[in-house]
Design a protein around this motif. Structure first.
Motif, mmCIF file in Angstrom:
data_model
loop_
_atom_site.group_PDB
_atom_site.id
_atom_site.type_symbol
_atom_site.label_atom_id
_atom_site.label_comp_id
_atom_site.label_asym_id
_atom_site.label_seq_id
_atom_site.Cartn_x
_atom_site.Cartn_y
_atom_site.Cartn_z
ATOM 1 N N VAL A 37 6.231 -13.284 -10.838
ATOM 2 C CA VAL A 37 6.486 -12.624 -9.565
ATOM 3 C C VAL A 37 5.419 -11.554 -9.443
ATOM 4 C CG1 VAL A 37 8.111 -11.292 -8.182
ATOM 5 C CG2 VAL A 37 8.958 -13.082 -9.713
ATOM 6 N N VAL A 38 4.609 -11.654 -8.395
ATOM 7 C CA VAL A 38 3.460 -10.761 -8.201
ATOM 8 C C VAL A 38 3.843 -9.679 -7.190
ATOM 9 C CG1 VAL A 38 1.051 -10.643 -7.460
ATOM 10 C CG2 VAL A 38 1.888 -12.676 -8.668
ATOM 11 N N ASN A 39 3.712 -8.432 -7.612
ATOM 12 C CA ASN A 39 4.020 -7.301 -6.753
ATOM 13 C C ASN A 39 2.763 -6.890 -5.990
ATOM 14 O OD1 ASN A 39 4.597 -4.823 -5.621
ATOM 15 N ND2 ASN A 39 5.429 -3.928 -7.489
ATOM 16 N N THR A 40 2.748 -7.102 -4.672
ATOM 17 C CA THR A 40 1.556 -6.734 -3.894
ATOM 18 C C THR A 40 1.524 -5.259 -3.538
ATOM 19 O OG1 THR A 40 2.595 -7.314 -1.790
ATOM 20 C CG2 THR A 40 1.340 -9.048 -2.911
ATOM 21 N N LYS A 41 2.634 -4.560 -3.690
ATOM 22 C CA LYS A 41 2.664 -3.126 -3.390
ATOM 23 C C LYS A 41 1.691 -2.368 -4.299
ATOM 24 C CE LYS A 41 5.711 0.842 -2.748
ATOM 25 N NZ LYS A 41 4.684 1.781 -3.094
ATOM 26 N N ILE A 42 1.568 -2.803 -5.537
ATOM 27 C CA ILE A 42 0.659 -2.130 -6.465
ATOM 28 C C ILE A 42 -0.790 -2.219 -5.978
ATOM 29 C CG2 ILE A 42 0.263 -4.075 -8.031
ATOM 30 C CD1 ILE A 42 0.515 -2.017 -10.336
ATOM 31 N N LEU A 43 -1.143 -3.325 -5.323
ATOM 32 C CA LEU A 43 -2.490 -3.479 -4.777
ATOM 33 C C LEU A 43 -2.717 -2.491 -3.638
ATOM 34 C CD1 LEU A 43 -5.172 -4.975 -4.732
ATOM 35 C CD2 LEU A 43 -4.107 -6.709 -3.309
ATOM 36 N N ALA A 44 -1.749 -2.374 -2.746
ATOM 37 C CA ALA A 44 -1.862 -1.417 -1.638
ATOM 38 C C ALA A 44 -1.940 0.014 -2.170
ATOM 39 C CB ALA A 44 -0.682 -1.573 -0.691
ATOM 40 N N ASP A 45 -1.153 0.324 -3.186
ATOM 41 C CA ASP A 45 -1.200 1.664 -3.793
ATOM 42 C C ASP A 45 -2.566 1.938 -4.405
ATOM 43 O OD1 ASP A 45 1.413 2.138 -3.058
ATOM 44 O OD2 ASP A 45 2.249 1.732 -5.047
ATOM 45 N N TYR A 46 -3.136 0.942 -5.067
ATOM 46 C CA TYR A 46 -4.454 1.091 -5.693
ATOM 47 C C TYR A 46 -5.529 1.362 -4.636
ATOM 48 C CZ TYR A 46 -8.600 0.004 -8.457
ATOM 49 O OH TYR A 46 -9.813 0.070 -9.082
ATOM 50 N N VAL A 47 -5.489 0.597 -3.548
ATOM 51 C CA VAL A 47 -6.478 0.759 -2.485
ATOM 52 C C VAL A 47 -6.344 2.130 -1.830
ATOM 53 C CG1 VAL A 47 -7.175 -0.102 -0.205
ATOM 54 C CG2 VAL A 47 -6.762 -1.695 -2.069
ATOM 55 N N ARG A 48 -5.138 2.630 -1.711
ATOM 56 C CA ARG A 48 -4.903 3.947 -1.110
ATOM 57 C C ARG A 48 -5.235 5.087 -2.060
ATOM 58 N NH1 ARG A 48 0.390 1.481 0.811
ATOM 59 N NH2 ARG A 48 -0.201 0.603 2.811
ATOM 60 N N GLY A 49 -5.600 4.751 -3.294
ATOM 61 C CA GLY A 49 -6.022 5.779 -4.241
ATOM 62 C C GLY A 49 -4.887 6.454 -4.979
ATOM 63 N N ARG A 50 -3.723 5.863 -4.964
ATOM 64 C CA ARG A 50 -2.613 6.442 -5.722
ATOM 65 C C ARG A 50 -2.901 6.234 -7.195
ATOM 66 N NH1 ARG A 50 1.324 4.227 -1.384
ATOM 67 N NH2 ARG A 50 1.042 5.852 0.173
ATOM 68 N N GLY A 51 -2.975 7.306 -7.935
ATOM 69 C CA GLY A 51 -3.450 7.300 -9.322
ATOM 70 C C GLY A 51 -2.596 6.538 -10.310
#
Length: 174
Positions: free
Chosen positions: A140-154
């Motif tokens: 199960v792939v969580n795409t929220k982590i990708l959006a967080d990474y792109v937004r610069g959430r550390g």
């Protein structure tokens, strides 16, 4: 090989550290204005939900492949199975396939521990081959982590987003 810069201040096989780039004499007054288009997907608008990764096994009804068919043939077989079973066994859920062993879906197509079998009679060049396509949930792939990474959430390492990137890359390329 010479160490002298070539014409125009560069290359010629020389040491580029001694070369300088030529600057236009009158910036913005020569040439023609052109629009430049870039092919991209804005990740910030990508749905932040789980994507389901499936292991895919395509088997001829008569046994195993002697030699694995080409990716384009495997994609044709998979696409035919999707067309035949999407409204039935797949409950209208679309899938994307890498033409070898992995597929992704935006919703679960079978229970996590189950294997979904799709039977297919595939017609090509006047011949009909029968296949069984088996789908089993692999991750199960969580795409929220990708959006967080792109937004610069550390605190997110590139390795943590790789599976989401793989799913997105396949979906965009299909």
């Amino acid at each position: 090989m010479s160490n002298q810069p070539g014409p125009g201040g560069g290359g010629g096989g020389g040491d580029i550290s001694h070369s300088t780039a030529l600057q236009p004499a009158s910036h913005g007054t020569q040439g023609k204005r052109q629009k430049v288009y870039a092919n991209f997907v804005e990740i910030s608008k990508y749905p932040e939900r789980d994507i389901y990764q499936y292991d895919v096994v395509v088997t001829p009804e008569r046994g195993e492949f002697k030699k694995l068919p080409s990716p384009s043939y495997m994609r044709s077989v998979f696409d035919a199975a999707m067309g035949e079973h999407r409204q039935g066994k797949l409950n209208g859920i679309p899938m994307v396939y890498d033409s070898r062993k992995i597929a992704y879906a935006p919703k679960r197509v079978c229970e996590a521990k189950d294997t979904l079998e799709l039977d297919l009679s595939f017609k090509e060049d006047g011949r009909t081959e029968k296949y069984i396509i088996r789908l089993r949930e692999a991750a199960v792939v969580n795409t929220k982590i990708l959006a967080d990474y792109v937004r610069g959430r550390g605190g997110i390492a590139v390795g943590e987003i790789q599976s989401a990137l793989n799913a997105l890359d396949l979906a965009i390329g299909s």
